[in-house]
Design a protein around this motif. Structure first.
Motif, PDB file in Angstrom:
ATOM      1  N   SER A 255      -0.730  -6.111  -1.533  1.00 37.70           N
ATOM      2  CA  SER A 255      -1.273  -5.451  -2.722  1.00 37.70           C
ATOM      3  C   SER A 255      -0.593  -5.918  -3.998  1.00 37.70           C
ATOM      4  CB  SER A 255      -1.132  -3.924  -2.597  1.00 37.70           C
ATOM      5  OG  SER A 255       0.233  -3.543  -2.594  1.00 37.70           O
ATOM      6  N   ASN A 256       0.618  -6.466  -3.890  1.00 34.98           N
ATOM      7  CA  ASN A 256       1.401  -6.810  -5.078  1.00 34.98           C
ATOM      8  C   ASN A 256       2.159  -8.107  -4.829  1.00 34.98           C
ATOM      9  OD1 ASN A 256       3.127  -6.991  -7.253  1.00 34.98           O
ATOM     10  ND2 ASN A 256       3.882  -4.894  -7.108  1.00 34.98           N
TER      11      ASN A 256
ATOM     12  N   SER B 110       6.163  -8.230  -5.787  1.00 35.33           N
ATOM     13  CA  SER B 110       7.139  -7.735  -4.819  1.00 35.33           C
ATOM     14  C   SER B 110       7.066  -8.502  -3.503  1.00 35.33           C
ATOM     15  CB  SER B 110       6.948  -6.236  -4.580  1.00 35.33           C
ATOM     16  OG  SER B 110       5.688  -5.950  -4.013  1.00 35.33           O
TER      17      SER B 110
ATOM     18  N   LEU C  18      -3.182  -4.412  -6.776  1.00 39.15           N
ATOM     19  CA  LEU C  18      -2.636  -3.176  -7.345  1.00 39.15           C
ATOM     20  C   LEU C  18      -3.001  -3.017  -8.819  1.00 39.15           C
ATOM     21  CD1 LEU C  18      -0.879  -0.879  -6.158  1.00 39.15           C
ATOM     22  CD2 LEU C  18       1.098  -2.007  -7.175  1.00 39.15           C
TER      23      LEU C  18
ATOM     24  N   GLU D  35       5.952  -1.813   2.478  1.00 37.36           N
ATOM     25  CA  GLU D  35       5.970  -1.382   1.080  1.00 37.36           C
ATOM     26  C   GLU D  35       4.718  -1.836   0.343  1.00 37.36           C
ATOM     27  OE1 GLU D  35       6.670  -3.390  -1.958  1.00 37.36           O
ATOM     28  OE2 GLU D  35       6.197  -5.137  -0.752  1.00 37.36           O
ATOM     29  N   GLN D  36       4.059  -2.879   0.840  1.00 40.17           N
ATOM     30  CA  GLN D  36       2.798  -3.312   0.239  1.00 40.17           C
ATOM     31  C   GLN D  36       1.725  -2.230   0.417  1.00 40.17           C
ATOM     32  OE1 GLN D  36       1.954  -6.514  -1.332  1.00 40.17           O
ATOM     33  NE2 GLN D  36       4.183  -6.522  -1.527  1.00 40.17           N
TER      34      GLN D  36
ATOM     35  N   GLU E 117       2.517   0.958   1.035  1.00 41.27           N
ATOM     36  CA  GLU E 117       3.027   2.149   0.353  1.00 41.27           C
ATOM     37  C   GLU E 117       2.664   2.139  -1.141  1.00 41.27           C
ATOM     38  OE1 GLU E 117       7.042   3.126   2.931  1.00 41.27           O
ATOM     39  OE2 GLU E 117       7.118   1.577   1.399  1.00 41.27           O
ATOM     40  N   GLN E 118       2.860   0.982  -1.777  1.00 47.40           N
ATOM     41  CA  GLN E 118       2.547   0.896  -3.209  1.00 47.40           C
ATOM     42  C   GLN E 118       1.074   1.213  -3.465  1.00 47.40           C
ATOM     43  OE1 GLN E 118       4.231  -2.345  -5.687  1.00 47.40           O
ATOM     44  NE2 GLN E 118       4.919  -3.206  -3.741  1.00 47.40           N
TER      45      GLN E 118
ATOM     46  N   THR F  45      -0.243   4.620  -5.455  1.00 47.42           N
ATOM     47  CA  THR F  45      -0.990   4.395  -6.693  1.00 47.42           C
ATOM     48  C   THR F  45      -2.373   5.021  -6.617  1.00 47.42           C
ATOM     49  OG1 THR F  45       0.210   2.321  -7.043  1.00 47.42           O
ATOM     50  CG2 THR F  45      -1.828   2.636  -8.286  1.00 47.42           C
TER      51      THR F  45
END
Length: 668
Positions: free
Chosen positions: A555-556, A559, A592, A616-617, A619-620, A624
């Protein structure tokens, strides 16, 4: 046209009842060994070794315990054999007479062993194992379960000190200080000898038939921690002298000595198109070390890059030398199929076997010039076939006969369309279970990972399951996929969310135009890894889908650079920049950024121990979207890495499929 419903629909747990074949290996011209992997009563995987006698068509099971048994190899003098087994805890070598009997464990290395091969005289076995710097290989012992638990408990009380880039991987988790070394076991003396000691991973690739050399792959560069180089080295067994074959410009693997030990064929490339570079075949002269490129103008991808969820266990994909050292056989990926190819020493390529399906492995017998082929088809998970010198093909097994007989499997319908910028895009469509003309059906688009991989003519349980649940299923190979030449596979680099997005949307448009039974108001989509990125990207750029499931996704990209086991080089490979060079550019192609645009109900599936696309991908993205009051749900899978959908815990694999079906059932 209406489909029969005499057979039952495919279920989420059917993958647990399918026998997966791998490792065909000729023992003699009339016998070959193979492995069957299945899910046992304890809901865990087990692999058993079998031998098929072609003379009387009998199949003998060699192992019976509920562990992973594989890599069965008979000695050159045909009196002994070994196999790898996890029955003692780690994967170790076990020795057994060729006519059966009690197996004897001969290695007890704490980290297990890999890549074992017989020496040409049958008196020793050469293999690899992870060793610490000062390990005494003569005294290494496998840890007991109690010792393993104590070690794990102790590790939880100590900080992990990290001083290198490559400190974790999706396959190994967090790395320790051990490195892969090459070791020899002398059977008569019952002793171990260590061939390599340098603090680097030494991957044994092949042993010369004359017993004079072995070839291994390693990275001895000063900047090895940041480098992706994998060079080939010759090791002279008597003197232990090491000679470098390649020039530290690329990555090489799958090297094989010719039968006269004078030449080596190897796969590799020099990163001309980073991770999208087609694999090439190189020919080396052992004496002169001269190199020759054989695959200069080929459009196929040597090797098997087919995406599937029922391929447990590895198999030979080549290259393999012919009996007269004049030809080389290997598997190649091409236009939705994996075929058996042959080339001479001038690079003249021809197809040895092709039937629009998935050849996942083979074994070659030089005396008869015949092959055992492992083949998967969309409506048959796997079987072995014998391909004779005259190209006669005979089926040898029928291991999933009961499943095929009782379960209704959808036949893929190939589609092909021209993209708006002139590319030919290939894909397949599955009609739903019990299909009836005149009725409208919901639709699911599947996007593969990679991105440099390929969907095609192989058995895929997840796709069949969605068809069984009543969906029209579309899966395609957008630009970036293997199987269509160098320019096509390179077409997604520095183009994420642009050309690939158009390819997928135009595929949906094509199907809506061609198939009146698709309900345009009930469109769903899903994908994993790169396919998860595309799912996230698509729902942020169009609201045409009424439900989406993103799996092990990205997603980001900012990061991802720092958290993925490949992030520090992958963003540069695929996007042309890393975090420090162009953070704005990476943010612009991060799903994201477009979270406010998402109106599609989104289910996020992610493994807790995924180090390729870390959790964490997910999770973010979840936080959001939830903070924006979007329709979103997050499912986390404990102890699951990036391979959850293919080789993860069977219970978690089932839960994953149930959640996908639940989400689409709710919204479509």
């Amino acid at each position: 046209m209406s489909a029969s419903t005499e057979k039952r629909p495919v279920t989420t747990t059917d993958f647990q009842n399918i026998k997966v074949l791998s490792e065909p290996e000729f023992i003699s011209k009339n016998k070959y060994s193979y492995v069957i992997t299945s899910v046992n009563e304890d809901k865990d995987y087990e692999s058993q070794i079998y031998v098929h006698n072609l003379k009387d068509d009998s199949h003998k099971q060699w192992t019976t315990d509920n562990h992973r048994n594989h890599t069965f190899r008979v000695s050159p003098n045909k009196d002994k054999s070994f196999f790898l087994s996890s029955r003692s805890g780690a994967s170790q070598i076990w020795l057994i007479a060729v006519d059966g009997g009690e197996a004897k464990q001969i290695t007890t290395f704490p980290n297990g062993v890999s890549s074992p091969v017989w020496a040409n005289d049958g008196k020793s076995i050469i293999f690899c194992s992870f060793l610490e710097k000062d390990d005494d290989i003569a005294s290494l012992k496998e840890l007991s379960n109690e010792e393993k638990k104590a070690k794990q408990k102790e590790a939880q009380t100590k900080p992990l000190i990290i001083d290198r880039l490559k400190y974790k991987s999706d396959a190994r988790g967090f790395h320790d200080q051990s490195t892969v070394q090459i070791i020899q076991y002398d059977i008569n003396a019952d002793k171990f000898y260590q061939f390599t000691t340098q603090e680097a991973d030494h991957h044994l690739v092949d042993l010369a038939p004359n017993g004079e050399h072995l070839v291994f792959a390693a990275n001895f560069e000063e900047d090895a921690d940041a480098s992706l180089v994998s060079d080939l080295y010759l090791l002279e067994l008597q003197s232990k002298e090491i000679t470098k074959l390649t020039d530290s410009k690329g990555s090489y693997h799958d090297a094989k000595f010719s039968r006269d030990s004078k030449k080596i064929i190897a796969c590799g490339h020099e990163f001309e198109y980073a991770g999208a570079t087609l694999t090439k075949l190189f020919l080396y002269d052992v004496e002169s070390k001269e190199r020759k490129l054989l695959s200069g103008d080929w459009s196929i991808q040597p090797g098997d890059t087919m995406v599937a969820d029922m391929r447990l266990g590895s198999s030979e994909t080549g290259p393999v030398w012919s009996h007269d050292n004049a030809s080389i056989y290997f598997l190649g990926t091409d236009a939705g199929a994996v075929n058996l190819y042959e080339t001479d020493l001038e690079g003249n390529l021809k197809t040895r076997y092709s039937d629009d399906n998935h050849v996942f492995g083979f074994s070659y017998h030089p005396e008869t010039d015949s092959f055992i082929l492992g083949i998967s088809k969309p409506k048959d998970p796997c079987n072995f076939y014998k391909l004779d010198a005259d190209n006669t093909l005979k089926q040898l097994t029928d291991v999933n006969k009961a499943f095929i007989h009782e379960a209704a499997l959808s036949e893929p319908e190939e589609i092909s369309y021209t993209s708006s910028d002139g590319l030919e895009i290939q894909g397949w469509l599955l009609r739903p279970y019990g299909f009836q003309e005149g009725k409208k059906y919901p639709f699911v688009l599947e996007v593969h990972g990679g991105p440099h991989a390929m969907y095609g003519q192989t058995f895929f349980h997840e796709l069949q399951l969605l068809a069984a649940k009543g969906y029209v299923v579309l899966y395609t190979n957008p630009r970036g996929s293997h199987g269509y030449g160098q320019e096509f596979v390179n077409g997604v680099r520095e183009n994420y969310g642009k050309g690939d997005y158009r390819d997928l949307m135009e595929a949906v448009d094509y199907c809506l135009e061609q198939y009146s039974f698709i309900d345009e108001n009930r469109l769903g989509m899903t994908g994993g890894s790169y396919g998860g990125f595309m799912t996230n990207w698509i729902v942020g750029h169009t609201n045409r889908f009424k439900a989406a499931v993103t799996q092990r996704s990205i997603s980001n990209w900012l990061s991802f650079y720092g958290v993925s086991d490949i992030g520090f080089f992958f963003t540069k490979w695929e996007h042309g920049v890393n975090l420090l060079e162009d953070p704005t550019g990476l943010w612009d192609i991060s799903p994201l950024k477009y979270a406010e645009n998402v109106e599609t109900p989104l289910l996020i599936l992610h493994g807790e121990k995924d180090y390729r696309c870390p959790i964490e991908q997910g999770e973010q993205l979840f936080i959001t979207l939830k903070h924006l009051n979007k329709e979103v749900e997050f499912v986390r899978f404990p102890d699951a890495n990036h391979e959850l959908s293919r080789s993860g815990n069977p219970s978690l694999r089932t839960a994953r499929l149930e959640n996908i079906c639940r989400w689409f059932n709710k919204y479509l």
